[in-house]
Motif scaffolding. Structure first.
Motif, PDB file in Angstrom:
ATOM      1  N   GLN A 137       0.839  -1.204   0.000  1.00 38.81           N
ATOM      2  CA  GLN A 137       0.000   0.000   0.000  1.00 38.81           C
ATOM      3  C   GLN A 137       0.871   1.249   0.000  1.00 38.81           C
ATOM      4  O   GLN A 137       0.600   2.214  -0.702  1.00 38.81           O
ATOM      5  N   ALA A 138       1.942   1.201   0.792  1.00 44.04           N
ATOM      6  CA  ALA A 138       2.753   2.414   0.952  1.00 44.04           C
ATOM      7  C   ALA A 138       3.647   2.652  -0.244  1.00 44.04           C
ATOM      8  O   ALA A 138       4.078   3.777  -0.470  1.00 44.04           O
ATOM      9  N   CYS A 139       3.941   1.606  -1.002  1.00 47.03           N
ATOM     10  CA  CYS A 139       4.923   1.745  -2.086  1.00 47.03           C
ATOM     11  C   CYS A 139       4.370   2.649  -3.182  1.00 47.03           C
ATOM     12  O   CYS A 139       3.373   2.327  -3.822  1.00 47.03           O
ATOM     13  N   ALA A 140       5.032   3.769  -3.388  1.00 47.95           N
ATOM     14  CA  ALA A 140       4.524   4.755  -4.349  1.00 47.95           C
ATOM     15  C   ALA A 140       4.792   4.315  -5.780  1.00 47.95           C
ATOM     16  O   ALA A 140       4.031   4.626  -6.683  1.00 47.95           O
ATOM     17  N   THR A 141       5.891   3.579  -5.979  1.00 53.90           N
ATOM     18  CA  THR A 141       6.285   3.262  -7.351  1.00 53.90           C
ATOM     19  C   THR A 141       5.675   1.952  -7.828  1.00 53.90           C
ATOM     20  O   THR A 141       5.909   1.547  -8.961  1.00 53.90           O
ATOM     21  N   GLY A 142       4.940   1.268  -6.987  1.00 46.72           N
ATOM     22  CA  GLY A 142       4.382  -0.028  -7.379  1.00 46.72           C
ATOM     23  C   GLY A 142       5.451  -1.087  -7.534  1.00 46.72           C
ATOM     24  O   GLY A 142       5.255  -2.090  -8.210  1.00 46.72           O
ATOM     25  N   ALA A 143       6.594  -0.885  -6.882  1.00 43.97           N
ATOM     26  CA  ALA A 143       7.641  -1.901  -6.957  1.00 43.97           C
ATOM     27  C   ALA A 143       7.196  -3.167  -6.237  1.00 43.97           C
ATOM     28  O   ALA A 143       7.564  -4.272  -6.608  1.00 43.97           O
ATOM     29  N   MET A 144       6.400  -2.988  -5.193  1.00 43.49           N
ATOM     30  CA  MET A 144       5.924  -4.141  -4.423  1.00 43.49           C
ATOM     31  C   MET A 144       4.497  -4.462  -4.844  1.00 43.49           C
ATOM     32  O   MET A 144       3.633  -3.593  -4.834  1.00 43.49           O
ATOM     33  N   VAL A 145       4.290  -5.706  -5.243  1.00 42.98           N
ATOM     34  CA  VAL A 145       2.953  -6.161  -5.632  1.00 42.98           C
ATOM     35  C   VAL A 145       2.635  -7.419  -4.845  1.00 42.98           C
ATOM     36  O   VAL A 145       3.427  -8.358  -4.809  1.00 42.98           O
ATOM     37  N   PHE A 146       1.481  -7.397  -4.204  1.00 44.81           N
ATOM     38  CA  PHE A 146       1.082  -8.524  -3.368  1.00 44.81           C
ATOM     39  C   PHE A 146      -0.184  -9.137  -3.926  1.00 44.81           C
ATOM     40  O   PHE A 146      -0.983  -8.440  -4.563  1.00 44.81           O
ATOM     41  N   GLY A 147      -0.340 -10.417  -3.731  1.00 42.18           N
ATOM     42  CA  GLY A 147      -1.576 -11.024  -4.217  1.00 42.18           C
ATOM     43  C   GLY A 147      -1.586 -12.528  -4.077  1.00 42.18           C
ATOM     44  O   GLY A 147      -0.732 -13.121  -3.412  1.00 42.18           O
ATOM     45  N   ASP A 148      -2.568 -13.122  -4.741  1.00 41.53           N
ATOM     46  CA  ASP A 148      -2.869 -14.536  -4.613  1.00 41.53           C
ATOM     47  C   ASP A 148      -2.501 -15.234  -5.917  1.00 41.53           C
ATOM     48  O   ASP A 148      -3.126 -15.000  -6.946  1.00 41.53           O
ATOM     49  N   ILE A 149      -1.481 -16.090  -5.890  1.00 42.76           N
ATOM     50  CA  ILE A 149      -1.048 -16.720  -7.149  1.00 42.76           C
ATOM     51  C   ILE A 149      -2.030 -17.783  -7.603  1.00 42.76           C
ATOM     52  O   ILE A 149      -1.987 -18.224  -8.741  1.00 42.76           O
ATOM     53  N   ASN A 150      -2.942 -18.188  -6.711  1.00 44.30           N
ATOM     54  CA  ASN A 150      -3.957 -19.146  -7.155  1.00 44.30           C
ATOM     55  C   ASN A 150      -5.088 -18.452  -7.892  1.00 44.30           C
ATOM     56  O   ASN A 150      -6.010 -19.107  -8.370  1.00 44.30           O
ATOM     57  N   ASN A 151      -5.032 -17.130  -7.952  1.00 50.24           N
ATOM     58  CA  ASN A 151      -5.996 -16.390  -8.752  1.00 50.24           C
ATOM     59  C   ASN A 151      -5.275 -15.829  -9.977  1.00 50.24           C
ATOM     60  O   ASN A 151      -4.540 -14.847  -9.880  1.00 50.24           O
ATOM     61  N   PRO A 152      -5.454 -16.458 -11.128  1.00 48.50           N
ATOM     62  CA  PRO A 152      -4.678 -16.036 -12.320  1.00 48.50           C
ATOM     63  C   PRO A 152      -4.884 -14.585 -12.688  1.00 48.50           C
ATOM     64  O   PRO A 152      -4.078 -13.997 -13.409  1.00 48.50           O
ATOM     65  N   GLU A 153      -5.971 -13.977 -12.147  1.00 47.47           N
ATOM     66  CA  GLU A 153      -6.230 -12.564 -12.467  1.00 47.47           C
ATOM     67  C   GLU A 153      -5.264 -11.647 -11.744  1.00 47.47           C
ATOM     68  O   GLU A 153      -5.026 -10.510 -12.166  1.00 47.47           O
TER      69      GLU A 153
END
Lengths: 1017, 175, 466
Positions: free
Chosen positions: A964-980
C-alpha cells in the motif's frame, strides 16, 4: 454473631444484663473487636465474641485481603453509551484527507480504529503517494512530548479568550500606530487559508504576510517567475521522459518530492520505453542510486557542467569552465537533442540563475516533461523577503511578529538576528503545533492542531485540490490557525464555514461538497496559461559564473530521507529509519569522499560488537564553525565536496534520546544549499554510529541481487534462464536441472484456496523507505533506540539492504586478475571509490520449505495454508534457532521488553503514543521471536469482507502495508492461485527470481531483476 | 529348612573360596548363600546358580520403547495435530520418519536401560531404605562368607569347612 | 593362582604390596579422614565462581537475553558454545566405563568412577545452557512432549533441538543409573566400615541395602555388561545428535555431513583431556598414586592422540572442501581462508594451535608418560575444544548468506560470568564427590588385584608360575 450459648463464669456476669445489649450491639459486627481481645482479662471474659468468632473474623478479613490482592491491574476503558453510528468496534474507518505540514504534501487515506488514527496510506484515487515522513506523521499526532498543549503567555498558562482579547487589543494599537506586523507562515498551498489571510490583512492593513521555508526552493521559484511570469515550481512528468539529465537534483529524495511515481512509470523495461537517467551530483542521493549513469562532480563543477550542457544543447556559447565530466556532458547533450521533447534537464542548485539555465535548456528542447501548466505549490518561501524581515526586525522597524508553523529560531542560519529582532517587537505570537524554540521565545504561544485534527484544503499541484478533515477530536486545547485569524479579524464565522463556502463558490463549480469530502480531493483543469519570457542567458551565465567560487572543499546541504527539514525530529519511527545509503539511523554526519578521508585520516572502523565508529570534524563555512560533526566515509562522494543533512541537532522540547546529530541550518546561509570556501579540520574523539548494515558490498554473491542491462532484457534471442537471470543448476539423473526443483519428499498441495506471493521489482524500488515505516505502523514494530540499533538489534521486519559495487565485480574476475588469499577477499568486500548502488527490500520470504520451521522445538512457527510462514508468539520459548537457520536473517528477537519499559521510552511507553498501536496486531513480549507476517491481519480482513459481501475476493484486492505504501508499485502482493492477480503473472515473469534459490527454501517472495538502461552509455 | 542353625564360614581369598565351594558341593551339602566383597568369576556356576535372564528383559523393554516412540511420533506429528513444518510430509509417517530416527533410538535405549535396572533392583531387593542383609561387615571388605544350613551334622561340617581353608567358622541361630 | 594369569610384560595397574584390605583402606581414607587445606581453598574458589555465575543467570532471566552480546544476526554464541563444550567433556566417563568394559580393558577400573562422575557433572552444566539460553525459560517445559493447555499442540519432532532434549536427558539418566549401580557395593563397603551413626545411616541409604550375595553379583555383572552395551551406542549418539543442530541447518559451515563422526571424536578428545586434568589433580589430593599410574595416563594419552588425529583430519577436510568448492559462501566458514584472515583470525588460530599442534607432543613417549606434561596438554586441549565450538558457531553466524547480515559478536560480562559460573559449579560438585564418594571402583579393582597387582606379579615371578 456470638454463639447463642453463653457460658457464664461469675455471678456478676449472670446477673449483669449487659448480655442482651452486647448481643444486640454485636448483631451486625462491623469490624474485628480487637480492643475487646487486647483488653484486660475481665473484658476478655465478658466479651460476647468467642474465640471461634474471632477466628472467623480473622479468617474472613485475611481472605478478603488476599482477594483484594489478587485483583488484576485496572484498565481504564469506557464503553460507548450511545455508539457513534459510523463506528463499529473492531472495524476500521478510513477517511480521505490531505497532509500539509509545510514540507510534505500528500493526498492520504487515514485508517482509524475506535476513533483513533493509526495508519496513513496514500490516496491512490487522488494519485497521492506517501514517503516515510508522511507515513510517520500519524505518530507525531500523539507526540505529547513536543506538541504545544495549551495557550501560554511567557511561561504562564493563559486562556484562549484572554489571549485573543489581549492580542487583538495590541493588533489594534499597532494598526493605529501603523507599525508593520509580519505574519510568517510556512508554505500553506491552501487556497482557503490564503483567503482567510487576505481578510485578515484587509482588517489590519499594517500586516505583511511572508512565506518562509526552512529548506526553500526560492531559486527555482524566482527563476520560474522570471521565465514564465508566475511564482511557482515547474512540475515534471518523468513518465514521459526518454532522457533525464539531473544536475544535483535529488528529485526522488528531498527535492520537493512526489516524483518517484512518474519516474518509475517511465522506467518499465517490459514495454521497452525505459528512460535513460544521468545524474551529476556530489553527495550520494537515492536519485543517484537509481540513475543509469552517475557522474560525481563537486558542486562548482556541477554549475559549469550545467552551462556546458546548455552550450552543447543550444549551440550557444555562454561563458563557462571545463569540468572533468565534459565528455559525459557532450554525450548527454547529444542524447537530449536526440530525445528532443522527451528530454529534460533538472537541477537542484537553489539558485535563480542556475534554475534559469535549466529552464532555458528544457525550453530549447521543447520538453514535454516539464509541465508549466499544472505547476507545483509545495514551496512558496521567499528567501529574500524573509531576509528583509529579519533585517527590519533587527533594525526595530517591525512592531509585531506572528509566526505559524515555522521555527525560525531553529531553521534560520541567522537565528541570532531573529532573536534580537524579537526583543525589539512589541507583539510576538507563535501559532504552533509544536512547543519549539520559537514558541518559547515569543510572548504568546498558541497551540494549533495536527493536520489529522484539522479542517483545511491543499492545492499542492495547480488544479489538484485536496481536502483536509479531522479524523479525531483535538487531543489538546488547540485552535486552528484559520479560526484564530478569523476571530482576530473580527469575523464570527468558523473556518469550517469559510472553507465550505469557499469550495462551493470557487472550487467545486456545482459539484457535491460531500462527495469531495468523501474523496478527499477534487481535480480541476489548471487554468494558468503561461508563455516564456525572453531572458538574456549570457548575462545570467555570467552572474552564475561570478557567484560560483570553486574552492578546495564545498558543502552540499541536503535533507535526509528520514527527518526531512526536522519538523518530525521527535518521531522515533523516523529517527530509527536508517538512511538508504549509509544505513545509519539516529544521526546526521559529514559525508566525505574516500580520497579526502584518506587525506584527513578519517575512517569508520568496525568494532568487535559489529558496530562502526567514526571520527569528528570541525567545519567552518564563512565564519560559522560547527564543532565535532561525526564523519561518515561515503563511497561515491565527489572529491572536494562534503555533504551534511539538515533537520538534525534539534534540542528544544525534544526527548533526550531524540536530540541526536548536529544542527546544520547555521550553514544554510542565504538559503543556499551549496556553500563554497569550506574548511575542515579533524577533531579529537570517536563517534558511535548506529548502522543497521555494516558490510558494504555483495562480496561476489550476485545471484542474491541480479542486475541486467536493458539491451539484454529486450533481446528476445537470449534465454534469460541461461544468461541474465540464471538460476542455480545441479546435475540430477545426468542432466542439468534447476536446484530448486530437487526435493527429498512429496510436496504439499498448494493449489487449494489462496496462496500469497509478494513480488518486488528491484528496478522500481527507489529505496525511499516508506514501506519500512508503514510496516512499523501497521505491525506495532518496536523502536529500540540508538544503542540497540548500533549493536545490531533493530527490530525492523522489513529492511532495505544496500549494496555498493566493488572495484572487481565477481570472484572469477578477481581470480583472473591474479588476486588470491586475503587480497581476493579484500577486493570483493570493499566498496569501489565511485560505486553503483542497488537496493533490495528484504523481509520474511515465507518459504514453502522454511528452514526456520523445521528447527523450532516447540512448533511455534509453521506454515499456513495460504503460504505464510506463521509465528505463534505465545508458543515461542525463544531458542533463536530459527533466526540462526534463516538464510535471509529476517527474524527479530525481543531482547528486552520494549513496551512499558522506561529503558525504551518511546511511543510504547506512554499513553498517547500507545494510541497509535494497531489493535489487530499483538505487542510482543520479551523473549519471543517475531517477523514479517505478510500482514495476515490485513489479508484475513480482506477475506472476511468478501465473505460478508458474499463474493469472491477481487483480483489485486489483497494488500499489505508495504505494498500500500509503495509509491512506485515496486511491491505487488496477491494470490497466485488467482490467475487474475498481477502477482500470478509476475511470479512467472522472465525477470522473476528467488533469492538464494540454491538453498531450496522455495520462497513466496519473488524479486524482479534490476534493469539498468546502458543503451546510451 | 527345618533347622534353626546355620554355619558361617569365612574365607579371605577368592581362589580358596572357589575350591571350598566346589568341595562342599562335592560333599553334597547345600550352600545357602555366599557373600562376597567383589564379583568372583565362575562362582555362580560353581554354586550351581541358574543364569540370570535380565538381558532378555532388557531386549523386551527396548522393543517396548521403540513402540512407544513410533506411536508418539505418529500420534503427535501425523494423527493428532499435523502441521506443515518446513514443507515436511506431515501426511505420511513413513516419509517423515527419517526425521524421527533419533527419537526412536533414544527412547529405545531409555526404556531398555531404565526398566532393566529397575527390574534388577526389584529382583535383588535393593532400593533406598532397604536394610542390608550381609551377616558380617567384613564381607564388603576383604572376607567371603559361606552360609550353610546345619542339619544335625554340625561337627562334620565344621571339619569339612576347616579343611577347605576357612579362616573362621561360626554357628549362628537362623533368624 | 592360574585363574589370575596375566602376561608378565604387562605393566602392573596397581602398585605397591596391596592386599584386598589395603585397597579398602585406601579408598575409604578420603571419606573417613578430614579434608586438607588445599581442598578447602579449591572448594571456596569454586563456590564463589558458582555463586557469581548464578547471579548472572538470575540477571539474565530477570532482564532479558539482551544482557548478552547477541544480536539480530548472531543468535547463539557463548551459550551454545558452552553447551556443546560441556556435553563433549561429558563423553569420556561413559565411554571409558562402557566401551572399555566391552573391550575388557582392565585399566578402566581405576578411573571409570571419577570419569563417570565427571560426565554427570559436566552434563549438568551442559543441560543448564539450553534452558537459560531461552528467551522465556519459565516456559522451558514446553519442549517436553506434553500437549499444551488449550489443545493438542505438541512438540516438533523434526527439530534437532528436540532431538537434543531426548538425547541429553537419556544420556544423563542412563549414565547416572550406570554410575550408581556400580557405586552400590562400594557404598556398602563404606557403610559397613562406618563408625559414626549418621555416616552409617547415610551410606546404608545410598547403598540401597546392598548385601553382596552371589546371585546379586551375577546380576550385577550381567546388568553392567548390558548397560555397557546400551551406553556405547548412546554415548556415540549424543554428540552425533548435538552435531545435527548444525549439520541439519542450512548455514554454510554448519551444513556439513562429516559433523557427526567428527563431533564424536572431538567429544572423546575433550572428554579424555578433562579426565586427565581432573585425575592429575585428584590422584595427588586423595593420594591415589598407586591406583592411577603412569600407565593409565599413557593409555589415556594414546586415546587423545587417536581422537585428536581424527579431529585434525576433519579440520583439514573441512578446510579443503571450503576451498575446493570455490563457492563464495563456503569462503567464510570457520575453516577457510576467510576465517583465517577475517576478523576472527585469532579464534581460528587458537583452535589450530591448541587443538592440532600442541597435542602432537604426545607422540613422544617421555611426554606421554609425564604427569605434568599430560596435565598441561590436557588444559590446552580443553581451551582448544572450546574455541572449536566458538568458531563453528560465532564465525559461521557472523558471515551469513546475505552480506548485508554480516555482523560480529562481543561477549558481555554476563556471558563470561555464566561460563565461569558453570566451571565453578562443576568443580564444586566434583570436590564434594571426591570427599564423599569412593573415587575408585574398589570392588572392581579387587578383582584385578591378583592379575595386575605389582605385588602378585612379583610373587609369580619369584616362584615363576608362568
Amino acid at each position: 454473631m456470638a454463639s447463642s450459648k453463653k457460658y457464664w463464669q461469675s455471678v456478676e456476669e449472670l446477673k449483669g444484663s449487659s448480655i442482651v445489649e452486647t448481643l444486640s450491639k454485636n448483631e451486625f459486627v462491623e469490624e474485628i473487636p480487637t480492643d475487646e481481645f487486647l483488653g484486660d482479662k475481665e473484658t476478655l471474659e465478658s466479651s460476647a465474641t468467642s474465640r471461634r468468632d474471632f477466628l472467623k473474623y480473622v479468617g474472613f478479613s485475611t481472605a478478603a485481603a488476599s482477594l483484594a490482592a489478587c485483583e488484576g491491574p485496572v484498565r481504564k476503558s469506557i464503553p460507548y453509551i450511545i455508539k457513534p453510528n459510523d463506528i463499529t468496534v473492531g472495524v476500521a474507518d478510513w477517511y480521505a484527507t490531505s497532509m500539509a505540514d509545510g514540507f510534505d504534501f500528500a493526498n492520504v487515506l487515514v485508517k482509524t480504529r475506535e476513533g483513533r488514527p493509526i495508519l496513513i496510506m496514500p490516496n491512490k484515487e487522488a494519485n497521492g503517494s506517501t514517503n516515510a515522513r508522511t507515513q510517520a506523521a500519524v505518530l507525531s499526532l500523539y507526540d505529547e512530548q513536543l506538541r504545544l498543549k495549551a495557550p501560554r503567555k511567557g511561561t504562564e498558562a493563559i486562556s484562549w479568550s484572554t489571549a485573543n482579547t489581549e492580542i487583538v487589543a495590541q493588533l489594534q494599537a499597532l494598526k493605529e500606530s501603523k507599525e508593520t506586523v509580519v505574519l510568517i507562515t510556512g508554505t500553506l498551498a491552501s487556497p482557503s487559508t490564503e483567503k482567510v489571510i487576505a481578510d485578515f490583512t484587509a482588517a489590519y492593513p499594517n500586516i505583511k504576510h511572508v512565506a518562509y521555508d526552512a529548506v526553500s526552493a526560492s531559486g527555482a521559484l524566482d527563476a520560474f517567475e522570471a521565465f514564465y511570469g508566475k511564482r511557482a515550481l515547474p512540475n515534471y512528468q518523468f513518465d514521459k521522459a526518454a532522457v533525464i539529465a539531473s544536475i544535483g537534483a535529488d528529485f526522488l529524495g528531498d527535492w520537493q518530492g512526489g516524483f518517484e511515481k512518474s519516474y518509475s512509470a517511465g522506467r518499465k523495461s517490459e514495454n521497452g520505453n525505459m528512460s535513460y537517467h544521468v545524474q551529476f551530483e556530489s553527495n550520494y542521493s537515492i536519485t543517484g542510486a537509481n540513475a543509469d549513469k552517475r557522474v560525481v562532480l563537486k558542486p562548482s563543477d556541477q554549475v559549469f557542467a550545467l552551462l556546458n550542457l546548455y552550450n552543447a544543447v543550444t549551440g550557444a556559447n555562454v561563458p563557462s569552465k571545463a569540468t572533468p565530466a565534459d565528455a559525459t556532458v557532450k554525450e548527454v547533450a547529444a542524447a537530449l537533442v536526440k530525445a528532443g521533447s522527451k528530454g529534460v534537464v533538472v537541477t537542484g542548485l537553489n539558485d535563480k540563475n542556475a534554475q534559469l539555465i535549466a529552464l532555458a535548456i528544457n525550453d530549447a528542447l521543447q520538453s514535454i516533461v516539464l509541465d508549466t501548466t499544472a505547476t507545483s505549490n509545495v514551496r512558496q518561501g521567499d528567501d529574500t523577503a524573509m531576509a528583509q524581515v529579519v533585517a527590519d526586525m533587527k533594525a526595530g522597524k517591525v512592531g509585531g511578529v506572528i509566526t505559524y508553523n515555522v521555527d525560525p529560531l531553529y531553521t534560520l542560519a541567522n537565528a541570532a538576528d531573529f532573536v534580537a529582532g524579537l526583543e525589539k517587537v512589541s507583539l510576538s505570537v507563535a501559532l504552533s503545533l509544536q512547543n519549539d524554540a520559537t514558541a518559547n521565545a515569543t510572548t504568546y504561544a498558541l497551540p494549533t492542531p495536527h493536520f489529522l485534527e484539522s479542517w483545511g484544503d491543499v492545492q499542492a499541484i495547480e488544479g489538484q485540490f485536496g481536502l483536509m478533515q479531522p479524523t479525531i477530536k483535538p487531543l489538546f486545547d488547540t485552535r486552528q490557525f484559520q479560526d484564530v485569524l478569523l476571530q482576530w479579524s473580527g469575523s464570527t464565522a468558523t473556518y469550517y464555514d469559510v472553507l465550505k463556502e469557499f469550495w462551493n463558490t470557487t472550487v467545486l463549480a456545482g459539484k457535491s461538497w460531500n462527495q469531495a469530502l468523501h474523496d478527499g480531493f477534487f481535480t480541476k483543469k489548471a487554468t494558468a496559461t503561461v508563455r516564456a519570457k525572453s531572458v538574456n542567458m549570457t548575462s545570467i551565465a555570467a552572474a552564475l559564473m561570478s557567484a560560483t567560487k570553486p574552492s578546495e572543499f564545498e558543502l552540499d546541504l541536503f535533507t535526509s530521507t528520514a527527518l526531512g527539514d526536522g519538523k518530525q525530529a521527535n518521531n522515533p519511527w523516523l529517527q530509527e529509519l536508517p538512511d538508504p545509503l549509509t544505513r545509519a539511523a539516529w544521526d546526521n554526519y559529514l559525508t566525505v569522499s574516500m580520497a579526502d578521508a584518506n587525506a584527513f585520516g578519517f575512517d569508520n572502523p568496525v568494532q568487535d560488537n559489529g558496530a562502526i565508529n567514526g571520527n569528528y570534524a570541525n567545519v567552518t563555512v564563512n565564519g560559522v564553525t560547527l564543532k565535532n560533526i561525526p564523519v561518515m566515509v561515503q563511497p561515491g562522494q565527489a572529491k572536494g565536496s562534503v555533504g551534511l543533512a539538515l533537520g538534525y541537532g534539534r534540542t528544544h522540547g525534544l526527548k533526550e534520546t531524540m536530540q541526536v546529530g548536529v544542527n546544520a541550518y547555521p550553514f544554510l546561509i542565504g538559503g543556499k544549499n551549496i556553500q563554497y570556501g569550506v574548511t575542515i579540520e579533524k577533531a579529537a574523539g570517536s563517534h558511535k554510529f548506529a548502522c543497521t548494515q555494516v558490510q558494504k558490498t555483495i562480496a561476489g554473491r550476485h545471484e542474491i541481487l541480479k542486475v541486467a542491462s536493458l539491451k539484454d532484457v529486450l533481446d528476445t534471442k537470449l534465454d534469460p534462464k541461461h544468461s541474465w537471470n540464471k538460476p542455480t543448476y545441479v546435475t540430477y539423473d545426468h542432466q542439468e536441472v534447476e536446484a530448486s526443483t530437487i526435493d527429498l519428499w512429496d510436496d504439499h498441495n498448494r493449489e487449494v484456496g489462496h496462496h500469497f506471493n509478494l513480488s518486488i521489482d528491484l528496478t522500481s524500488c527507489t529505496g525511499c523507505g516508506a514501506c519500512v515505516v508503514a510496516c512499523h505502523a501497521e505491525n506495532n514494530v518496536p523502536v529500540v533506540g540508538k544503542h540497540e540499533v548500533r549493536v545490531g538489534r533493530d527490530m525492523h521486519w522489513l529492511r532495505i539492504d544496500r549494496y555498493y559495487s566493488s572495484e572487481v565485480a565477481t570472484r572469477e574476475e578477481a581470480v583472473a586478475s591474479g588476486l588470491s588469499g586475503g587480497d581476493l577477499y579484500e577486493v570483493l568486500e570493499n566498496a569501489a571509490e565511485n560505486p553503483t548502488v542497488a537496493f533490495q527490500p528484504m523481509m520474511c520470504q515465507h518459504c514453502n520449505h522454511a528452514p526456520c520451521e523445521t528447527v523450532c522445538p516447540v512448533a511455534a512457527t509453521s506454515h499456513g495454508r495460504q503460504g505464510q510462514n506463521q509465528m505463534a508468539y505465545n508458543r515461542c520459548v525463544g531458542t533463536r534457532y530459527c533466526a540462526n537457520n534463516c538464510p535471509y536473517r529476517v527474524r527479530r528477537f525481543n531482547w528486552f521488553n520494549y513496551a512499558n519499559n522506561n529503558e525504551f521510552d518511546f511511543n510504547m511507553n506512554n499513553d498517547y503514543g500507545k494510541m497509535v498501536l494497531n489493535p489487530d496486531v499483538v505487542v510482543r513480549s520479551r523473549g519471543v521471536m517475531e517477523k514479517c507476517s505478510m500482514c495476515i491481519q490485513m489479508t484475513q480482513a480482506t477475506i472476511l469482507t468478501a465473505k460478508k459481501e458474499g463474493r469472491k475476493v477481487a483480483a489485486n484486492e489483497f494488500e499489505t502495508a508495504c505494498t500500500q505504501a509503495c509509491a512506485t508499485g515496486a511491491m505487488v502482493f496477491g494470490d497466485i492461485n488467482n490467475p487474475e492477480d498481477d502477482v500470478a503473472k509476475l511470479k512467472e515473469d522472465k525477470k522473476a527470481f528467488h533469492v538464494l534459490d540454491a538453498v531450496g527454501t522455495k520462497p513466496n517472495v519473488v524479486y524482479q531483476v534490476k534493469v539498468v538502461n546502458t543503451n546510451n552509455a | 529348612m527345618s533347622t534353626s542353625k546355620v554355619i558361617h564360614a569365612f574365607y579371605n581369598d577368592d581362589d580358596v573360596l572357589m575350591d571350598a565351594v566346589k568341595q562342599v558341593r562335592a560333599a553334597n551339602h547345600h550352600i545357602e548363600e555366599v557373600f562376597c566383597p567383589f564379583p568372583v568369576h565362575g562362582l555362580d556356576k560353581a554354586m550351581g546358580l541358574a543364569p540370570t535372564r535380565l538381558a532378555i528383559t532388557a531386549f523386551m523393554y527396548g522393543v517396548t520403547g521403540l513402540g512407544v516412540a513410533i506411536w508418539l511420533t505418529y500420534y503427535t506429528m501425523i494423527a493428532d495435530w499435523p502441521q506443515d513444518i518446513g514443507g515436511k510430509p506431515n501426511f505420511s509417517w513413513w516419509l517423515n520418519m527419517p526425521a524421527f530416527v533419533p527419537i526412536l533410538f533414544e527412547l529405545t535405549i531409555f526404556f531398555a536401560a531404565h526398566l532393566m535396572v529397575i527390574t534388577f533392583y526389584m529382583r535383588s531387593k535393593i532400593w533406598p531404605f532397604k536394610k542390608a542383609e550381609n551377616p558380617d561387615p567384613r564381607t564388603t571388605d576383604d572376607h567371603f562368607l559361606m552360609e550353610i544350613p546345619v542339619d544335625g551334622n554340625e561337627e562334620e561340617l565344621k571339619a569339612l569347612l576347616a579343611s577347605t581353608g576357612a579362616v573362621e567358622i561360626n554357628v549362628v541361630d537362623n533368624h | 593362582m592360574s585363574s589370575h594369569y596375566e602376561a608378565p610384560i604387562r605393566e602392573p595397574l596397581v602398585l605397591g604390596t596391596k592386599s584386598y584390605h589395603d585397597i579398602t583402606e585406601d579408598i575409604a581414607r578420603p571419606i573417613e579422614g578430614s579434608a586438607n587445606r588445599n581442598w578447602y581453598i579449591a572448594f571456596y574458589i569454586s563456590l564463589a565462581a558458582m555463586l557469581w555465575g548464578f547471579g548472572c543467570i538470575f540477571y539474565t532471566v530477570g532482564t532479558g537475553i539482551g544482557v548478552w552480546g547477541l544480536n539480530k544476526n548472531i543468535g547463539w554464541a557463548w551459550d551454545i558454545t558452552n553447551f556443546v563444550w560441556w556435553v563433549g567433556i561429558g563423553h569420556a566417563g561413559t565411554l571409558i566405563s562402557a566401551v572399555l568394559l566391552l573391550f575388557r580393558q582392565k585399566w578402566r577400573m581405576a578411573i571409570n568412577r571419577s570419569a563417570e562422575a565427571m560426565t554427570i557433572f559436566a552434563v549438568f552444566q551442559a543441560g543448564l545452557f539450553p534452558i537459560i539460553h531461552m528467551g522465556r525459560p519459565w516456559n522451558g517445559y514446553w519442549v517436553l512432549p506434553i500437549p499444551n493447555q488449550f489443545g493438542s499442540l505438541w512438540v516438533n519432532f523434526n527439530s534437532p533441538l528436540l532431538w537434543d532434549v531426548f538425547a541429553i536427558s537419556t544420556y544423563l539418566s542412563v549414565s547416572l543409573v550406570f554410575w550408581w549401580t556400580g557405586l552400590l557395593p562400594d557404598f556398602a563397603m563404606i557403610r559397613d566400615r562406618a563408625v559414626k551413626p549418621f555416616q552409617k545411616k547415610i551410606y546404608s541409604l545410598l547403598s540401597f541395602g546392598w548385601s553382596g550375595r552371589a546371585k546379586d553379583w551375577q546380576r550385577f555383572e550381567e546388568v553392567s555388561l548390558v548397560l555397557a552395551g546400551l551406553a556405547t551406542p548412546l554415548v556415540l549418539s549424543v554428540h552425533t545428535i548435538v552435531s545435527m543442530d548444525f549439520a541439519t541447518s542450512i548455514n554454510p559451515g554448519w551444513h556439513s555431513t562429516i559433523f557427526p563422526p567428527y563431533f564424536v571424536a572431538g567429544a572423546i578428545f575433550s572428554g579424555f583431556a578433562m579426565v586427565q586434568t581432573l585425575l592429575g589433580i585428584m590422584r595427588k589430593v586423595t593420594n591415589m598414586e598407586d591406583y592411577i599410574t603412569r600407565l593409565h595416563v599413557e593409555y589415556m594419552n594414546i586415546v587423545i592422540i587417536l581422537t585428536g588425529g581424527i579431529v585434525a583430519v576433519a579440520y583439514a577436510s573441512e578446510f579443503f572442501i571450503a576451498w575446493y568448492t570455490g563457492s563464495p559462501y563456503e569462503n567464510y566458514t570457520y575453516m577457510s581462508v576467510g576465517a583465517a584472515t577475517g576478523p576472527y583470525y585469532w579464534a581460528f588460530w587458537s583452535l589450530i594451535i591448541f587443538n592440532i599442534l600442541i597435542p602432537q607432543l604426545l607422540w613422544f613417549k617421555k611426554i606421554r608418560r609425564s604427569f605434568i606434561m599430560s596435565f598441561i596438554i590436557s588444559i590446552a586441549i580443553n581451551i582448544g575444544m572450546w574455541f572449536e565450538r566458538f568458531d563453528i558457531i560465532a564465525i559461521v553466524l557472523s558471515k551469513g548468506h546475505l552480506p548485508s547480515t554480516w555482523w560480529r559478536f562481543e561477549p558481555t560480562f554476563v556471558d563470561v560470568g555464566i561460563f565461569i559460573g558453570t566451571i565453578g559449579f562443576f568443580f564444586v560438585l566434583f570436590l564434594l564427590y571426591a570427599r564423599t564418594f569412593p573415587v575408585i571402583a574398589q570392588a572392581e579393582v579387587k578383582t584385578i588385584l591378583k592379575s595386575s597387582g605389582a605385588h602378585y606379579k612379583k610373587l609369580r615371578d619369584e616362584n615363576n608360575e608362568h
